[in-house]
Design a protein around this motif. Structure first.
Motif, PDB file in Angstrom:
ATOM      1  N   VAL A  73       0.847  -1.188   0.000  1.00 17.65           N
ATOM      2  CA  VAL A  73       0.000   0.000   0.000  1.00 17.65           C
ATOM      3  C   VAL A  73       0.880   1.235   0.000  1.00 17.65           C
ATOM      4  CG1 VAL A  73      -1.928  -1.116   1.168  1.00 17.65           C
ATOM      5  CG2 VAL A  73      -0.146  -0.005   2.511  1.00 17.65           C
ATOM      6  N   ARG A  74       0.305   2.332  -0.464  1.00 19.83           N
ATOM      7  CA  ARG A  74       1.000   3.613  -0.474  1.00 19.83           C
ATOM      8  C   ARG A  74       0.275   4.556   0.470  1.00 19.83           C
ATOM      9  NH1 ARG A  74       5.772   5.861  -0.586  1.00 19.83           N
ATOM     10  NH2 ARG A  74       5.909   7.825  -1.716  1.00 19.83           N
ATOM     11  N   VAL A  75       0.996   5.181   1.386  1.00 19.34           N
ATOM     12  CA  VAL A  75       0.417   6.069   2.373  1.00 19.34           C
ATOM     13  C   VAL A  75       0.745   7.514   2.018  1.00 19.34           C
ATOM     14  CG1 VAL A  75       0.355   6.738   4.804  1.00 19.34           C
ATOM     15  CG2 VAL A  75       0.531   4.326   4.178  1.00 19.34           C
ATOM     16  N   LEU A  76      -0.283   8.341   1.910  1.00 16.68           N
ATOM     17  CA  LEU A  76      -0.140   9.768   1.641  1.00 16.68           C
ATOM     18  C   LEU A  76      -0.645  10.555   2.840  1.00 16.68           C
ATOM     19  CD1 LEU A  76      -1.626   9.846  -1.980  1.00 16.68           C
ATOM     20  CD2 LEU A  76       0.769   9.520  -1.318  1.00 16.68           C
TER      21      LEU A  76
ATOM     22  N   ASP B  54      -0.381   7.939  -9.111  1.00 17.30           N
ATOM     23  CA  ASP B  54       0.794   7.163  -9.487  1.00 17.30           C
ATOM     24  C   ASP B  54       0.457   5.678  -9.447  1.00 17.30           C
ATOM     25  OD1 ASP B  54       2.245   9.461  -9.737  1.00 17.30           O
ATOM     26  OD2 ASP B  54       3.130   9.361  -7.744  1.00 17.30           O
ATOM     27  N   ALA B  55       1.185   4.917 -10.259  1.00 14.70           N
ATOM     28  CA  ALA B  55       0.861   3.494 -10.403  1.00 14.70           C
ATOM     29  C   ALA B  55       1.270   2.669  -9.197  1.00 14.70           C
ATOM     30  CB  ALA B  55       1.545   2.939 -11.656  1.00 14.70           C
ATOM     31  N   GLU B  56       1.986   3.277  -8.257  1.00 15.56           N
ATOM     32  CA  GLU B  56       2.513   2.526  -7.121  1.00 15.56           C
ATOM     33  C   GLU B  56       1.425   2.204  -6.112  1.00 15.56           C
ATOM     34  OE1 GLU B  56       5.738   0.632  -5.329  1.00 15.56           O
ATOM     35  OE2 GLU B  56       5.489   1.596  -7.261  1.00 15.56           O
ATOM     36  N   GLY B  57       1.594   1.076  -5.435  1.00 14.68           N
ATOM     37  CA  GLY B  57       0.645   0.623  -4.435  1.00 14.68           C
ATOM     38  C   GLY B  57      -0.234  -0.466  -4.990  1.00 14.68           C
TER      39      GLY B  57
ATOM     40  N   ASN C  71       1.321  14.083  -4.749  1.00 16.00           N
ATOM     41  CA  ASN C  71       1.316  12.820  -4.031  1.00 16.00           C
ATOM     42  C   ASN C  71       2.120  11.795  -4.823  1.00 16.00           C
ATOM     43  OD1 ASN C  71      -0.433  12.032  -6.081  1.00 16.00           O
ATOM     44  ND2 ASN C  71      -2.253  12.373  -4.838  1.00 16.00           N
ATOM     45  N   ASN C  72       3.314  11.512  -4.329  1.00 22.97           N
ATOM     46  CA  ASN C  72       4.164  10.481  -4.936  1.00 22.97           C
ATOM     47  C   ASN C  72       3.823   9.153  -4.285  1.00 22.97           C
ATOM     48  OD1 ASN C  72       5.423  12.438  -6.377  1.00 22.97           O
ATOM     49  ND2 ASN C  72       7.282  12.496  -5.160  1.00 22.97           N
ATOM     50  N   ASP C  73       3.115   8.290  -5.016  1.00 22.13           N
ATOM     51  CA  ASP C  73       2.745   6.990  -4.472  1.00 22.13           C
ATOM     52  C   ASP C  73       3.330   5.903  -5.360  1.00 22.13           C
ATOM     53  OD1 ASP C  73       1.109   7.534  -6.608  1.00 22.13           O
ATOM     54  OD2 ASP C  73      -0.644   7.879  -5.363  1.00 22.13           O
ATOM     55  N   ASP C  74       4.641   5.979  -5.582  1.00 18.61           N
ATOM     56  CA  ASP C  74       5.226   5.080  -6.574  1.00 18.61           C
ATOM     57  C   ASP C  74       6.346   4.214  -6.033  1.00 18.61           C
ATOM     58  OD1 ASP C  74       6.964   7.341  -6.295  1.00 18.61           O
ATOM     59  OD2 ASP C  74       7.981   6.695  -8.121  1.00 18.61           O
ATOM     60  N   VAL C  75       6.491   4.094  -4.710  1.00 20.60           N
ATOM     61  CA  VAL C  75       7.598   3.313  -4.169  1.00 20.60           C
ATOM     62  C   VAL C  75       7.092   2.335  -3.134  1.00 20.60           C
ATOM     63  CG1 VAL C  75       9.728   3.395  -2.827  1.00 20.60           C
ATOM     64  CG2 VAL C  75       9.331   5.079  -4.597  1.00 20.60           C
TER      65      VAL C  75
END
Length: 982
Positions: A303-306, A345-348, A945-949
């Motif tokens: 999961v990606r946390v913002l 972003d495609a991450e998560g 929001n960088n949600d790519d890692v």
């Protein structure tokens, strides 16, 4: 936001009454009072109740906005005087009888009346489960089928005192001849309204909103086909009425559903006060938080946390650590986005978690003080806000200490024919802090600048006392004793500057920038004792590991409506990411000898540059049949430039230098349909990818626990996941129920792999070599999951709210390793559930309780035991609502809580027991200083929001982080039985 939505909801009812009232005026009754008279406001207490049946609006279950002809007639006949403020029905819309002069900005032909505003019709998306957006003004169909033309009438509605837009104000165009409304609109976030397809003729325009005097433009003439009539600014004057008493019955839902996400209203959670974001996450449906604070969504920790739609490098380093830096008192909502659109972003792989903090849009100055103390920790927070005119400032500071955190563990493992056991007592001391300065400026009604600087600090000290390792060899038994001190220190800086320009409703350009940097020091020191007496220090061992993760982001987004029921979104983004890790292994003789480099393990460093360019296109279509389709695609290309600081000449050095670049196309489709009876059905598909973060890439070999060594893999490539989801929600009387089916297919999965290696053990000046476990990561896995989520809530007697739900999914895991010793597969069911109850009592008292439990977690090479968390709290608000105090407790009957885990393969087996003393109780106090007044502005802010890692979880060793005082198998591993912070 809640007040705005409730105002819009109340407006729906009042506007309906007004339209029916105007129709009834065609044949005035003989009992109609004379024009200009008014009825005084009733002196009795006014009871305001929330509707409880029908389809949910913007995630508010239990509120029905479907206004049928029959319900309109019933509402008109049953409406009390207090709802219409006593204004009688008149043959024509009355002029002002108060003599209030037109204010600045009011058209010269506009007059004011004391009629209560007709309510606001619901904007697009209301009533079908969709979230409210800053939507374009929409025409409101009149009660009669009027002929349509090509004329256009537009204008802007402003507050006469603040000159700020009045969002959701109702605008009605009335035929002077028939005295019937022929068209209408609802103002958008900028106060603008537009009515198209207006026939030629002369009309009267009525503008109204709850809390304002009605404003009338007596004569609006549309002279010819295609005429464009711009009325300019129309000012609404606030209306003040004194009521003896207002009793509000009912409470907002703790859990809401929107078109692509689930929302948990943390500000209504009494038990989390004085805690951190981890305490909030444990209560959010679909989420699971383990004993170390690692978060997973529907069984996946990808999961990606913002935070306020923004990324942070501390999250990339460790989600669990980032959550501990966020005070629960500052969290407004938690959004769980299970099917992100192409704009994200495609991450998560599993989805996105967005934490929204509380904001202040009111004029004036406030200072909030929050404090708490308990047997496991203490906290102190200060929040200051200053807003004057178009400019606002905020300054937040929060600190939390954790102490008296004790535990123990036992570890039993076999490598080949050698049995080894471990025991240790553990203790932790933690200190977290976060400080943020925010600034925003409204350049004009359509243009805004926002900026903020945030610093977060985390100091964790973990101790393993008397870590005793007993090895049973074929001919002898060896015993090693050591004390291990782990220091995990982190500091993060985030700076952002954002520009937003709104051209017209839903047509918007935003330029967003972000700089974020996390510096981390993650060291351990081990004192190795005389095995017999365990009193004198024979030697010492140290591992120093410093890392830096820096990101610079530039993003441009543009959206524009197509006609009235379509939206086009397009944008681009660039991320420059530099990651470094420096590590060294040192040895020292005795208690006072100086440290020197280990001759067998030379220091080194990794430089890993990852630059991402991305572009996306998204299209939304809403039909008249209440179906919404949102489809899009995103393409991301990743450039990799990696190298070791010192070339060692081995194969890994050459392979790292040749890591290829790669590109990914990520499609997404979301379809929702509102049915009769308040039921909503959704179908979604999206592809996601998961890039490895520093926790998985870090080549540092961490031997804080010499029996379980961990090391990252800089050669990792991203995972690819396809997600399918079908969900439906409905309201049955007072009960809201949501059910979803999901399937998730992950290829090239990053899995933990374990093997035995021969390493020096014991006294570093006179080592003994034996086989130990080395955990690393590789793209060798395939993971498929199929499951169902059910949750619901209900409000009983307007005072008691009950809710809960459960998750059941079946998971299959396998790998395709070329090493027969590492090949494994596993499958099984995982079950979890939660319940909560909230009771509002008299005299500003409230009580709340929560419970969450998860069963055994399936892993590639074994399982992790289940666990349970529960909490309760009581809170009292002061009469002036400026402060509160309360008590909260959690896991008070755990003495201790015990968790068992097991993993095995062809070359090893391991059984672990972890004991955690986590029973706690705390007292909380908060108070607000200062005075506020309503500003009327509520501009929607945007940010990067960088949600790519793919990030690591707290307590994970992922190739570099020193372990907490627990064995290497106590955190959930989704791979080969090892610890995997996902």
């Amino acid at each position: 936001m809640k007040k705005r939505i409730l105002s819009a909801l109340l407006g729906v009812c009042l506007f309906t009454l007004h339209l029916q009232n105007v129709q009834a005026q065609t044949q005035p009754s003989s009992t109609t009072p004379a024009s200009g008279t008014t009825t005084p406001v009733a002196a009795e207490p006014t009871v305001i109740g929330l509707p409880s049946a029908g389809s949910p609006i913007s995630g508010l279950p239990g509120v029905d906005t479907t206004i049928t002809d029959s319900t309109r007639r019933q509402a008109v006949s049953a409406a009390p005087a207090s709802m219409s403020t006593g204004t009688p029905a008149l043959p024509a819309i009355p002029m002002s009888t108060t003599g209030v002069p037109a204010t600045a900005g009011t058209p010269t032909n506009a007059t004011s009346t004391t009629d209560t505003a007709p309510a606001t019709p619901a904007p697009a998306g209301f009533g079908n489960g969709q979230p409210r957006q800053a939507a374009p003004t929409q025409s409101v169909a009149g009660p009669e089928d009027s002929p349509r033309g090509t004329g256009k009438v537009s204008g802007v509605v402003l507050d006469s005192l603040t000159k700020q837009p009045v969002e959701f104000a109702s605008v009605a165009l009335v035929n002077i001849a028939t005295n019937r409304p022929v068209d209408g609109a609802v103002c958008d976030a900028q106060g603008r309204f537009t009515m198209t397809r207006v026939v030629s003729g002369t009309f009267r325009l009525l503008v109204s909103f709850v809390g304002y005097r009605n404003q009338i433009v007596p004569k609006v003439t549309v002279e010819a086909r295609g005429a464009d009539v711009n009325l300019g600014s129309i000012a609404l004057a606030p209306e003040v009425r004194n009521l003896k008493e207002v009793v509000v019955v009912g409470q907002g839902a703790l859990v809401e559903e929107k078109v692509d996400r689930l929302v948990y209203n943390a500000e209504r959670d009494l038990t989390s006060k004085g805690g951190d974001a981890t305490d909030i996450m444990r209560k959010v449906p679909l989420l699971t938080v383990d004993l170390d604070g690692n978060v997973s969504l529907r069984g996946s920790s990808n999961v990606r946390v913002l935070i306020n739609n923004k990324p942070s490098t501390i999250v990339a380093s460790s989600v669990a650590d980032a959550l501990k830096q966020i005070p629960a008192d500052m969290i407004k909502t938690v959004e769980v986005i299970t099917s992100p659109s192409a704009k994200y972003d495609a991450e998560g792989s599993a989805g996105i978690i967005n934490i929204i903090t509380k904001k202040n849009n009111l004029q004036g100055f406030t200072l909030n003080l929050d404090s708490g103390v308990g047997n496991r920790g203490a906290n102190l927070g200060v929040q200051g806000n200053l807003r004057t005119g178009k400019m606002g400032f905020s300054l937040n500071g929060f600190g939390r200490s954790q102490y008296n955190i004790k535990g123990s563990f036992e570890n039993r493992q076999t490598a080949g024919t050698v049995l080894t056991t471990q025991t240790a007592d553990t203790k932790s001391q933690n200190l977290f802090g976060q400080y943020q300065l925010g600034w925003d400026y409204d350049i004009n009604k359509t243009t805004a600048l926002t900026a903020s600087v945030r610093y977060g600090a985390r100091n964790q000290m973990n101790f393993q006392n008397n870590l005793t390792t007993t090895t049973y060899l074929p001919t002898t038994t060896t015993v090693g004793v050591r004390d291990v001190d782990v220091k995990d220190l982190s500091g993060t800086v985030d700076v952002n500057l954002d520009f937003t320009k709104t051209y017209k409703p839903q047509q918007e350009l935003s330029i967003l920038t972000l700089f974020s940097q996390n510096n981390r020091t993650n060291n351990f020191t081990a004192n190795i004792f005389d095995s017999q007496a365990a009193q004198s220090i024979l030697s010492r061992e140290r591992n120093d590991n410093t890392s830096r993760n820096q990101e610079s982001t530039f993003q441009v987004d543009y959206q524009t409506p197509i006609k009235t029921n379509q939206l086009l979104e397009v944008g681009g983004k660039g991320i420059l990411r530099q990651v470094t890790s420096d590590y060294a292994y040192l040895l020292a003789a005795g208690e006072t000898g100086g440290f020197s480099n280990n001759p067998n393990r030379q220091p080194n460093g990794l430089d890993y540059n990852q630059n991402v360019t991305a572009g996306y296109l998204s299209y939304t279509y809403s039909s008249k049949s209440k179906m919404t389709i949102k489809a899009g695609a995103r393409y991301e290309y990743t450039f990799i430039d990696a190298r070791f600081r010192t070339a060692t000449g081995d194969a890994l050095t050459a392979q790292v230098a040749d890591i290829p670049d790669y590109g990914n196309l990520v499609p997404s489709v979301n379809i929702s349909k509102s049915l009769k009876g308040g039921q909503t059905v959704k179908l979604a598909y999206n592809r996601r990818l998961q890039r490895p973060g520093i926790q998985f890439l870090n080549p540092n070999e961490n031997a804080a626990n010499p029996l379980n060594i961990t090391r990252g893999n800089p050669l990792l490539s991203p995972e690819l996941t396809d997600n399918f989801e079908f969900s439906t929600s409905t309201t049955i009387k007072q009960v809201y129920i949501n059910t979803s089916l999901f399937a998730r297919f992950t290829n090239n999965s990053i899995e933990s792999v374990r093997d035995t290696v021969r390493r020096a053990f014991g006294d570093v000046t006179n080592p003994v070599y034996q086989n130990v476990l080395l955990s690393s990561y590789a793209n060798i896995g395939q993971q498929n999951s199929y499951g169902i989520n059910i949750f619901g809530n209900a409000t009983v007697f307007s005072k008691l709210q009950l809710g809960g739900g459960g998750d059941v999914y079946y998971s299959t895991l396998s790998n395709n390793s070329n090493n027969p010793a590492l090949q494994a597969k596993n499958s099984g069911f995982v079950v979890s559930g939660r319940i909560f109850a909230s009771l509002q009592l008299k005299k500003n008292w409230g009580v709340q309780a929560n419970l969450f439990a998860r069963g055994r977690q399936i892993q590639l090479q074994g399982y992790q035991g289940g666990f349970m968390f529960y909490s309760f709290g009581v809170k009292h608000d002061f009469n002036d609502k400026r402060g509160s105090f309360g008590l909260a407790g959690e896991n008070i009957f755990n003495h201790p809580f015990t968790q068992r885990s097991e993993s095995q393969s062809a070359v090893f087996s391991q059984n672990s027991i972890q004991n955690l003393f986590n029973a706690g109780i705390r007292a909380n106090f908060s108070y607000r200083f200062g005075k506020l007044s309503f500003d009327g502005g509520n501009r929607r802010k945007k940010s990067v929001n960088n949600d790519d890692v793919k990030d690591g979880g707290g307590g994970d060793n992922g190739g570099g982080q020193q372990p907490a005082a627990t064995p290497a198998t106590t955190t959930p591993a989704t791979g080969g039985g090892g610890r995997r912070p996902r």
